[in-house]
Design an enzyme around this catalytic site. Structure first.
Site, PDB file in Angstrom:
ATOM      1  N   LYS A  22       0.831  -1.207   0.000  1.00 27.56           N
ATOM      2  CA  LYS A  22       0.000   0.000   0.000  1.00 27.56           C
ATOM      3  C   LYS A  22       0.870   1.264   0.000  1.00 27.56           C
ATOM      4  CE  LYS A  22      -1.602   1.612   4.046  1.00 27.56           C
ATOM      5  NZ  LYS A  22      -1.273   3.020   4.292  1.00 27.56           N
ATOM      6  N   ASN A  23       1.894   1.266   0.870  1.00 28.46           N
ATOM      7  CA  ASN A  23       2.690   2.488   1.009  1.00 28.46           C
ATOM      8  C   ASN A  23       3.626   2.742  -0.169  1.00 28.46           C
ATOM      9  OD1 ASN A  23       1.421   3.013   3.377  1.00 28.46           O
ATOM     10  ND2 ASN A  23       3.174   2.586   4.707  1.00 28.46           N
ATOM     11  N   CYS A 116      -4.228  12.804  13.715  1.00 25.46           N
ATOM     12  CA  CYS A 116      -4.717  11.446  13.489  1.00 25.46           C
ATOM     13  C   CYS A 116      -4.485  10.649  14.749  1.00 25.46           C
ATOM     14  CB  CYS A 116      -4.036  10.803  12.287  1.00 25.46           C
ATOM     15  SG  CYS A 116      -2.381  10.242  12.623  1.00 25.46           S
ATOM     16  N   ARG A 121       1.636  14.459  13.602  1.00 27.29           N
ATOM     17  CA  ARG A 121       2.058  14.262  12.208  1.00 27.29           C
ATOM     18  C   ARG A 121       1.995  15.510  11.340  1.00 27.29           C
ATOM     19  NH1 ARG A 121      -0.172   8.441  10.329  1.00 27.29           N
ATOM     20  NH2 ARG A 121       1.601   8.420   8.964  1.00 27.29           N
ATOM     21  N   ASP A 307       5.481   0.502  11.883  1.00 25.69           N
ATOM     22  CA  ASP A 307       4.257  -0.164  11.419  1.00 25.69           C
ATOM     23  C   ASP A 307       4.190  -1.635  11.848  1.00 25.69           C
ATOM     24  OD1 ASP A 307       3.396   2.162  10.312  1.00 25.69           O
ATOM     25  OD2 ASP A 307       3.771   1.605   8.228  1.00 25.69           O
ATOM     26  N   ARG A 399      -8.381  -0.250   5.475  1.00 23.89           N
ATOM     27  CA  ARG A 399      -7.570   0.775   4.794  1.00 23.89           C
ATOM     28  C   ARG A 399      -6.311   0.158   4.195  1.00 23.89           C
ATOM     29  NH1 ARG A 399      -5.447   4.858   8.486  1.00 23.89           N
ATOM     30  NH2 ARG A 399      -4.173   4.991   6.633  1.00 23.89           N
TER      31      ARG A 399
HETATM   32  C1  UD1 Z   1       4.839   6.859   6.449  1.00 25.19           C
HETATM   33  C2  UD1 Z   1       3.966   5.637   6.270  1.00 25.19           C
HETATM   34  C3  UD1 Z   1       3.497   5.125   7.605  1.00 25.19           C
HETATM   35  C4  UD1 Z   1       4.671   4.890   8.555  1.00 25.19           C
HETATM   36  C5  UD1 Z   1       5.573   6.118   8.611  1.00 25.19           C
HETATM   37  C6  UD1 Z   1       6.860   5.876   9.363  1.00 25.19           C
HETATM   38  C7  UD1 Z   1       2.948   5.996   4.099  1.00 25.19           C
HETATM   39  C8  UD1 Z   1       1.725   6.317   3.335  1.00 25.19           C
HETATM   40  N1  UD1 Z   1       2.842   6.008   5.443  1.00 25.19           N
HETATM   41  O1  UD1 Z   1       4.039   7.864   7.064  1.00 25.19           O
HETATM   42  O2  UD1 Z   1       2.789   3.914   7.412  1.00 25.19           O
HETATM   43  O3  UD1 Z   1       4.194   4.622   9.851  1.00 25.19           O
HETATM   44  O4  UD1 Z   1       5.946   6.540   7.284  1.00 25.19           O
HETATM   45  O5  UD1 Z   1       7.550   4.817   8.816  1.00 25.19           O
HETATM   46  O6  UD1 Z   1       3.974   5.692   3.544  1.00 25.19           O
HETATM   47  N2  UD1 Z   1       7.349  14.676  10.606  1.00 25.19           N
HETATM   48  C9  UD1 Z   1       7.513  16.006  10.901  1.00 25.19           C
HETATM   49  N3  UD1 Z   1       7.322  16.918   9.903  1.00 25.19           N
HETATM   50  C10 UD1 Z   1       6.993  16.562   8.628  1.00 25.19           C
HETATM   51  C11 UD1 Z   1       6.840  15.198   8.336  1.00 25.19           C
HETATM   52  C12 UD1 Z   1       7.033  14.269   9.352  1.00 25.19           C
HETATM   53  O7  UD1 Z   1       7.802  16.369  12.041  1.00 25.19           O
HETATM   54  O8  UD1 Z   1       6.834  17.454   7.775  1.00 25.19           O
HETATM   55  C13 UD1 Z   1       7.546  13.656  11.677  1.00 25.19           C
HETATM   56  C14 UD1 Z   1       6.268  12.865  11.984  1.00 25.19           C
HETATM   57  O9  UD1 Z   1       5.431  13.548  12.888  1.00 25.19           O
HETATM   58  C15 UD1 Z   1       6.834  11.582  12.547  1.00 25.19           C
HETATM   59  C16 UD1 Z   1       8.133  11.392  11.738  1.00 25.19           C
HETATM   60  O10 UD1 Z   1       8.463  12.677  11.202  1.00 25.19           O
HETATM   61  O11 UD1 Z   1       7.166  11.746  13.895  1.00 25.19           O
HETATM   62  C17 UD1 Z   1       8.035  10.394  10.620  1.00 25.19           C
HETATM   63  O12 UD1 Z   1       6.902  10.692   9.819  1.00 25.19           O
HETATM   64  P1  UD1 Z   1       6.820  10.357   8.274  1.00 25.19           P
HETATM   65  O13 UD1 Z   1       7.974   9.510   7.866  1.00 25.19           O
HETATM   66  O14 UD1 Z   1       6.564  11.605   7.513  1.00 25.19           O
HETATM   67  O15 UD1 Z   1       5.503   9.461   8.222  1.00 25.19           O
HETATM   68  P2  UD1 Z   1       4.508   9.394   7.022  1.00 25.19           P
HETATM   69  O16 UD1 Z   1       5.258   9.626   5.759  1.00 25.19           O
HETATM   70  O17 UD1 Z   1       3.316  10.218   7.319  1.00 25.19           O
END
Ligand code: UD1
Length: 420
Positions: A22-23, A116, A121, A307, A399
Site C-alpha cells: 500500500k505504502n 490522526c 504528524r 508499522d 484501509r
Molecule cells: C509513512 C507511512 C506510515 C509509517 C511512517 C513511518 C505511508 C503512506 N505512510 O508515514 O505507514 O508509519 O511513514 O515509517 O507511507 N514529521 C515532521 N514533519 C513533517 C513530516 C514528518 O515532524 O513534515 C515527523 C512525523 O510527525 C513523525 C516522523 O516525522 O514523527 C516520521 O513521519 P513520516 O515519515 O513523515 O511518516 P509518514 O510519511 O506520514
C-alpha cells in the site's frame, strides 16, 4: 459498520500470498500526475486507501480503470488542482499530490490533513522544502496554497528529520523542477526506492537511489512517459502474517515477498527463538517451544518499522519474561495497549516505552481498533485468546490489509466478518 468475530485459540497452517505494498502504491499512483500518458500499474492492493487516492485524482479530473489488482491511471485531462478536505481528512497520505500537482501546474491547494490517531504528524518539512524550491506557500482556510508560476527550481534540501511521504513528495516535485535537487537525509524505505527506480527508468535521472542522499535531475516541467510496472510486495503485511504464525506457534509460508525488505523484522523473530527457511520470494517461519522476551526500538528503515510495533507488542505478551518496546517515531502510537489489556495482556506504559510481562493467558473480549496496524495486533491477540474476541471498527484494517480475514481463514483461523 463491520466487525470481526474471532474464536480462539486456533493454530494456523499453510501458505499466504502477500499483496502489493500500500505504502509503495500510494506515491506511485500520485506519480501518475507527472505523466503525459496513461500509466498501467500492476500488483496494486485492493484496499480502501488506494480507492481513496484514486477518488481524489478522479475528483481532480483524472480517469482510472481498476481491474482486479491492476489500475490504469490517466491524468492528461486533469485541470482541477484543489484536493479538498472531505477526502484528505480520511487519509493523510493524500498530501502526496502536493509535490506533483505544484510541479506540473505551478499552483495547487491541498487541505491540511489535521491530526490522526497516532499523533500530530505535521507536514512542515514538506512545505519548507517546496519553499526552498521556489514555491510561495500560504495556509488559508485549512488549506495549503502553493504557487510557483514559473515552475519549481532545483535546490539543496536537508531534512532535519527523516520523513517518508515528505521524501516522496519532494522527489516528485524535483522530477519536474528546473535543474538538480539534492535531498539530504532522505528516507530509504523500499517504497521510496521503488518510486525513485520507476522515475529513473522513465526519464528522470536519479542518483543515490537507496541512500540517504538523492540527486534528482528535473525535466523543467516536461511530463514523462511511464512504462507499465508492478508494485513491490507489502513488507508490513508479510511481517503481520509472520507474527500471526509466531503468536499461534504455527508453521507458515508467506509467498511473493522480498525477504531483504524484512531483515529487521526477521532478526527480531530470530532473537525471540523462531527459525526460518528463506527463498528468493518466500519466507517460512517455524515455531519455537519457548518464545524469548525481546527489546525493540522503532526506527526509520532499515531499522525496526513502527508499522510492526503493535503486532510485536501482541506477540511479546506470549514471550517468557519482560520485553520492552520503545516507539521513537510517533508520540501517540500505543492506543492498542489498553485494548490488549482488555484481553488480559500485562503491559505497562511509560511515555513512549511499553513494558510487557509474559506469557499472559488472554481471554476473548470486545475490543476496538484504533488505527491500521493496531487493528491487526488485536486480530493476532484474538487468535490466541480463549473464547470469542470481537474486533470493532475494522474500517481501519480495511484501509491497508487486502482480504485479511479471507487470508487468515484459508490458513485455519476461525474468523468471520459481521455487521454491527
Ligand atoms: C509513512 C507511512 C506510515 C509509517 C511512517 C513511518 C505511508 C503512506 N505512510 O508515514 O505507514 O508509519 O511513514 O515509517 O507511507 N514529521 C515532521 N514533519 C513533517 C513530516 C514528518 O515532524 O513534515 C515527523 C512525523 O510527525 C513523525 C516522523 O516525522 O514523527 C516520521 O513521519 P513520516 O515519515 O513523515 O511518516 P509518514 O510519511 O506520514
Amino acid at each position: 459498520m463491520d466487525y470481526l468475530k474471532i474464536q480462539g485459540p486456533t493454530p494456523l497452517k499453510g501458505n499466504v500470498t502477500i499483496s502489493g505494498a500500500k505504502n509503495a502504491a500510494l506515491p506511485l499512483i500520485a506519480m501518475t500526475l507527472l505523466s503525459n500518458s496513461s500509466v498501467h500499474i500492476g500488483n496494486i492492493p485492493a484496499v480502501a486507501d488506494i480507492r481513496t487516492l484514486l477518488k481524489l485524482l478522479h475528483n481532480l479530473g483524472a480517469t482510472f480503470n481498476m481491474q482486479g489488482n491492476s489500475v490504469d491511471v490517466d491524468t492528461r485531462s486533469l485541470t482541477n488542482t484543489k484536493a479538498t478536505y472531505d477526502i484528505v481528512k480520511t487519509m493523510r497520505a493524500s498530501i502526496l499530490v502536493l509535490g506533483p500537482l505544484l510541479a506540473r501546474f505551478g499552483h495547487c491547494e491541498v487541505s491540511l490533513p489535521g491530526g490522526c490517531a497516532i499523533g500530530q504528524r505535521p507536514i512542515d518539512l514538506h512545505l519548507k522544502a517546496l519553499e526552498q524550491m521556489g514555491a510561495a506557500i500560504t495556509i488559508h482556510g485549512g488549506y495549503v496554497r502553493a504557487e510557483a508560476p514559473g515552475g519549481l527550481k532545483g535546490a539543496h534540501i536537508v531534512f532535519d528529520k527523516i520523513t517518508v511521504t515528505g521524501t516522496a513528495n519532494i522527489i516528485m516535485a524535483a522530477a519536474l523542477a528546473k535543474g538538480k535537487t539534492i535531498l539530504t537525509n532522505a528516507a530509504r524505505e523500499p517504497e521510496v526506492v521503488q518510486l525513485c527506480q520507476v522515475l529513473n527508468n522513465n526519464g528522470v535521472a536519479i542518483e543515490g537511489i537507496g541512500t540517504a542522499e538523492l540527486i534528482i535531475h528535473g525535466t523543467d516541467r516536461r511530463l514523462i512517459r511511464i512504462d507499465p510496472f508492478d508494485v513491490i510486495p507489502d513488507r508490513i503485511e508479510a511481517g503481520t502474517y509472520l507474527c500471526a504464525a509466531a503468536i499461534t506457534r504455527s508453521t507458515m509460508k508467506v509467498e511473493k515477498v522480498r525477504p531483504d525488505h524484512l531483515e529487521s523484522v526477521i532478526g527480531k523473530l530470530i532473537e525471540m527463538g523462531f527459525t526460518f527457511e528463506i527463498d528468493e520470494e518466500s519466507i517460512t517461519i517455524i515455531p519455537t517451544e519457548m518464545i524469548k522476551a525481546v527489546d525493540i526500538v522503532t526506527q526509520e528503515y532499515p531499522g525496526f518499522p513502527t508499522d510492526m510495533q503493535a503486532q510485536f507488542l501482541a506477540l511479546a505478551t506470549q514471550a517468557e519474561g519482560t520485553s520492552t518496546i520503545e516507539e521513537r517515531l510517533f508520540e501517540n502510537r500505543f492506543m492498542h495497549v489498553s485494548e490488549l489489556q482488555r484481553l488480559g495482556a500485562e503491559i505497562k506504559l511509560n511515555g513512549h516505552i511499553a513494558t510487557v510481562k509474559g506469557p499472559a493467558q488472554l481471554f476473548g473480549a470486545d475490543v476496538m481498533a484504533t488505527d491500521l496496524r493496531a487493528s491487526s495486533a488485536l486480530v493476532l491477540a484474538g487468535m490466541i485468546a480463549e473464547g470469542e474476541t470481537d474486533v470493532h471498527r475494522i474500517y481501519h484494517l480495511d484501509r491497508g490489509y487486502e482480504n485479511l480475514e479471507k487470508k487468515l481463514k484459508a490458513v485455519g483461523a476461525d474468523i468471520e466478518r459481521l455487521k454491527e
